[in-house]
Scaffold this motif. Structure first.
Motif, PDB file in Angstrom:
ATOM      1  N   MET A 165       0.721  -7.792  -8.675  1.00 47.73           N
ATOM      2  CA  MET A 165      -0.311  -6.819  -7.985  1.00 47.73           C
ATOM      3  C   MET A 165      -1.630  -7.889  -7.338  1.00 47.73           C
ATOM      4  O   MET A 165      -2.010  -7.585  -6.427  1.00 47.73           O
ATOM      5  N   ILE A 166      -1.924  -9.554  -7.773  1.00 46.13           N
ATOM      6  CA  ILE A 166      -2.446 -10.098  -7.215  1.00 46.13           C
ATOM      7  C   ILE A 166      -1.316 -10.394  -5.508  1.00 46.13           C
ATOM      8  O   ILE A 166      -2.476 -10.368  -4.690  1.00 46.13           O
ATOM      9  N   THR A 167      -0.743 -10.159  -5.728  1.00 44.85           N
ATOM     10  CA  THR A 167       0.298 -10.638  -4.087  1.00 44.85           C
ATOM     11  C   THR A 167      -0.569  -9.021  -3.290  1.00 44.85           C
ATOM     12  O   THR A 167      -0.300  -9.263  -2.539  1.00 44.85           O
ATOM     13  N   VAL A 168       0.242  -8.430  -3.838  1.00 46.76           N
ATOM     14  CA  VAL A 168      -0.193  -6.989  -3.212  1.00 46.76           C
ATOM     15  C   VAL A 168      -2.022  -6.922  -2.353  1.00 46.76           C
ATOM     16  O   VAL A 168      -1.790  -6.774  -1.566  1.00 46.76           O
ATOM     17  N   ASP A 169      -2.842  -7.241  -3.720  1.00 47.27           N
ATOM     18  CA  ASP A 169      -4.074  -7.387  -2.733  1.00 47.27           C
ATOM     19  C   ASP A 169      -3.978  -8.538  -1.329  1.00 47.27           C
ATOM     20  O   ASP A 169      -5.028  -8.199  -1.009  1.00 47.27           O
ATOM     21  N   ARG A 170      -3.694  -9.889  -2.078  1.00 48.04           N
ATOM     22  CA  ARG A 170      -3.592 -10.754  -0.925  1.00 48.04           C
ATOM     23  C   ARG A 170      -3.282 -10.065   0.071  1.00 48.04           C
ATOM     24  O   ARG A 170      -3.507 -10.252   1.733  1.00 48.04           O
ATOM     25  N   ALA A 171      -2.082  -9.442   0.398  1.00 42.07           N
ATOM     26  CA  ALA A 171      -1.308  -9.078   1.727  1.00 42.07           C
ATOM     27  C   ALA A 171      -2.162  -7.427   1.686  1.00 42.07           C
ATOM     28  O   ALA A 171      -2.431  -7.365   3.736  1.00 42.07           O
ATOM     29  N   LEU A 172      -2.260  -6.403   1.941  1.00 46.55           N
ATOM     30  CA  LEU A 172      -3.723  -6.139   1.605  1.00 46.55           C
ATOM     31  C   LEU A 172      -4.834  -6.867   2.122  1.00 46.55           C
ATOM     32  O   LEU A 172      -5.465  -5.901   3.401  1.00 46.55           O
ATOM     33  N   GLU A 173      -5.444  -7.518   1.839  1.00 48.00           N
ATOM     34  CA  GLU A 173      -6.254  -8.398   2.691  1.00 48.00           C
ATOM     35  C   GLU A 173      -6.837  -9.018   4.748  1.00 48.00           C
ATOM     36  O   GLU A 173      -7.087  -9.046   4.723  1.00 48.00           O
ATOM     37  N   GLU A 174      -4.323  -8.263   4.311  1.00 47.65           N
ATOM     38  CA  GLU A 174      -4.489  -9.294   5.356  1.00 47.65           C
ATOM     39  C   GLU A 174      -3.585  -8.122   6.361  1.00 47.65           C
ATOM     40  O   GLU A 174      -3.246  -8.508   7.543  1.00 47.65           O
ATOM     41  N   GLY A 175      -4.094  -6.982   6.092  1.00 43.11           N
ATOM     42  CA  GLY A 175      -3.424  -5.770   6.616  1.00 43.11           C
ATOM     43  C   GLY A 175      -1.950  -5.690   6.817  1.00 43.11           C
ATOM     44  O   GLY A 175      -1.977  -4.741   7.169  1.00 43.11           O
ATOM     45  N   ARG A 176      -1.617  -6.087   5.493  1.00 39.92           N
ATOM     46  CA  ARG A 176       0.072  -5.510   5.789  1.00 39.92           C
ATOM     47  C   ARG A 176       0.757  -3.833   5.468  1.00 39.92           C
ATOM     48  O   ARG A 176      -0.545  -3.754   4.523  1.00 39.92           O
ATOM     49  N   ASP A 177       1.758  -3.857   5.654  1.00 39.88           N
ATOM     50  CA  ASP A 177       1.527  -2.565   4.937  1.00 39.88           C
ATOM     51  C   ASP A 177       2.280  -2.522   3.885  1.00 39.88           C
ATOM     52  O   ASP A 177       2.702  -3.676   2.726  1.00 39.88           O
ATOM     53  N   ILE A 178       2.070  -1.730   2.379  1.00 40.70           N
ATOM     54  CA  ILE A 178       2.699  -2.161   1.017  1.00 40.70           C
ATOM     55  C   ILE A 178       3.516  -0.687   1.014  1.00 40.70           C
ATOM     56  O   ILE A 178       2.825   0.498   1.048  1.00 40.70           O
ATOM     57  N   PHE A 179       4.744  -0.571   0.602  1.00 40.00           N
ATOM     58  CA  PHE A 179       5.236  -0.343   0.012  1.00 40.00           C
ATOM     59  C   PHE A 179       5.858  -0.175  -1.211  1.00 40.00           C
ATOM     60  O   PHE A 179       6.227  -1.017  -1.567  1.00 40.00           O
ATOM     61  N   SER A 180       5.939   1.219  -1.613  1.00 30.87           N
ATOM     62  CA  SER A 180       6.057   1.163  -3.394  1.00 30.87           C
ATOM     63  C   SER A 180       7.044   2.051  -3.525  1.00 30.87           C
ATOM     64  O   SER A 180       7.581   2.733  -3.295  1.00 30.87           O
ATOM     65  N   VAL A 181       8.085   1.249  -4.891  1.00 30.44           N
ATOM     66  CA  VAL A 181       9.349   2.102  -5.266  1.00 30.44           C
ATOM     67  C   VAL A 181       8.541   2.475  -6.828  1.00 30.44           C
ATOM     68  O   VAL A 181       7.701   2.340  -7.283  1.00 30.44           O
ATOM     69  N   PRO A 182       8.874   4.596  -6.498  1.00 30.81           N
ATOM     70  CA  PRO A 182       8.052   4.950  -8.085  1.00 30.81           C
ATOM     71  C   PRO A 182       9.041   4.924  -8.726  1.00 30.81           C
ATOM     72  O   PRO A 182       9.989   4.087  -8.855  1.00 30.81           O
ATOM     73  N   GLY A 183       8.616   4.928 -10.155  1.00 28.50           N
ATOM     74  CA  GLY A 183       9.034   4.755 -10.598  1.00 28.50           C
ATOM     75  C   GLY A 183       8.730   5.269 -12.512  1.00 28.50           C
ATOM     76  O   GLY A 183       7.487   6.206 -11.602  1.00 28.50           O
ATOM     77  N   SER A 184       9.698   5.523 -13.633  1.00 27.17           N
ATOM     78  CA  SER A 184       8.779   6.542 -14.462  1.00 27.17           C
ATOM     79  C   SER A 184       7.846   6.577 -14.868  1.00 27.17           C
ATOM     80  O   SER A 184       7.158   5.283 -14.597  1.00 27.17           O
ATOM     81  N   ALA A 185       6.938   8.106 -14.761  1.00 27.65           N
ATOM     82  CA  ALA A 185       5.340   6.776 -15.792  1.00 27.65           C
ATOM     83  C   ALA A 185       5.395   6.679 -17.366  1.00 27.65           C
ATOM     84  O   ALA A 185       4.754   6.353 -18.103  1.00 27.65           O
TER      85      ALA A 185
END
Length: 216
Positions: A165-185
Motif C-alpha cells: 500500500m505504501i508503493t501504491v501511495d507512491r505510484a499515485l503521487e507520480e500519477g500512475r494508473d492503479i489496477f486492483s484485483v478484487p477478493g473476498s471480504a
C-alpha cells in the motif's frame, strides 16, 4: 551474481524517461541482463503481499499472458509471494526485477534460482553497488523505482497496512494508473485491494481491463 554487472546513469539516453521524471530518481542504476528492456514504454508493476497465496497465482495466470503477448514488461521487486509469482509467469516475455540490495547479496535466498534466470534472460536493477547487503530501509526506496518505471501498478493481494500500500501511495503521487484485483471480504489479504477499488482503482479480473484502459 558478481559478473556482467553494468551501470546506467541518469544522464544516459537509455535511462527510462518515466523514472527520470519522479521527484527523487536514482542517479545510478546497476543492471544485469538485457538493458534494452528499459526502452519499453509499456511497463506494468505487479505488487502484492509476501504472503500471497494460490488466489494471486490463479489470477496472475489469467491476467498476465495476454499482457505479455502485447509486449508489456512486468516489473516487480523479487520478494517472496506476489513478486516471485509475477516474475516466474513473465519469464517467457519481458520482466524486470528491482532489488533492495547489491547483486552479490541475493535476498531472499529462496529466490536464488529465479535471480539466476532473471540475470540470464531478463533484467535485474538495483541502485545499490553489488557489495551492499539488504537493509530494511532499502525496500521502500526500491519501491519508488518500481512505481517510477511503470505506467501503472497492478495490486493482487495486500493487507491495509503493508509495503504494497505504501508503493501504491507512491505510484499515485507520480500519477500512475492503479489496477486492483478484487477478493473476498473475509480475506485480510484482500482488504487493501478491495479498499483501493472503492477509492477508484480499476477493478481488474482480466488483461482486457488493463488493455482497454491503455487503449492497446
Amino acid at each position: 551474481m558478481q559478473s556482467n554487472t553494468s551501470f546506467i546513469t541518469i544522464f544516459d539516453s537509455i535511462y527510462p524517461d518515466h523514472l527520470r521524471e519522479i521527484y527523487d530518481p536514482p542517479v545510478i542504476l546497476y543492471s544485469k541482463g538485457n538493458a534494452e528492456y528499459l526502452s519499453n514504454q509499456k511497463m506494468l508493476a505487479v505488487v502484492g503481499s509476501r504472503k500471497a497465496d494460490q488466489y494471486t497465482e490463479t489470477m496472475l495466470n489469467i491476467i498476465l499472458p495476454d499482457l505479455l503477448a502485447e509486449g508489456i514488461c512486468i516489473v516487480s521487486g523479487l520478494a517472496k509471494g506476489a513478486d516471485s509469482i509475477a516474475h516466474r509467469l513473465a519469464l517467457n516475455g519481458q520482466t524486470i526485477g528491482v532489488t533492495g540490495s547489491g547483486f552479490q547479496h541475493i535476498y531472499p535466498r529462496s529466490n536464488h534460482d529465479l535471480y539466476q534466470q532473471m540475470a540470464a534472460r531478463q533484467l535485474l536493477l538495483s541502485e545499490y553497488p553489488p557489495y551492499i547487503k539488504p537493509q530494511k530501509f532499502h525496500f521502500p526506496m526500491r519501491n519508488r523505482i518500481i512505481a517510477g518505471l511503470s505506467k501503472g501498478l497492478l495490486v493482487t493481494q495486500a493487507a491495509m497496512k503493508s509495503g504494497t500500500m505504501i508503493t501504491v501511495d507512491r505510484a499515485l503521487e507520480e500519477g500512475r494508473d492503479i489496477f486492483s484485483v478484487p477478493g473476498s471480504a473475509l480475506d485480510p489479504l484482500c482488504e487493501g485491494t478491495n479498499s483501493l477499488i472503492s477509492q477508484g482503482a480499476k477493478l481488474t479480473v482480466s488483461a482486457k481491463d488493463i488493455l482497454n484502459e491503455w487503449a492497446f
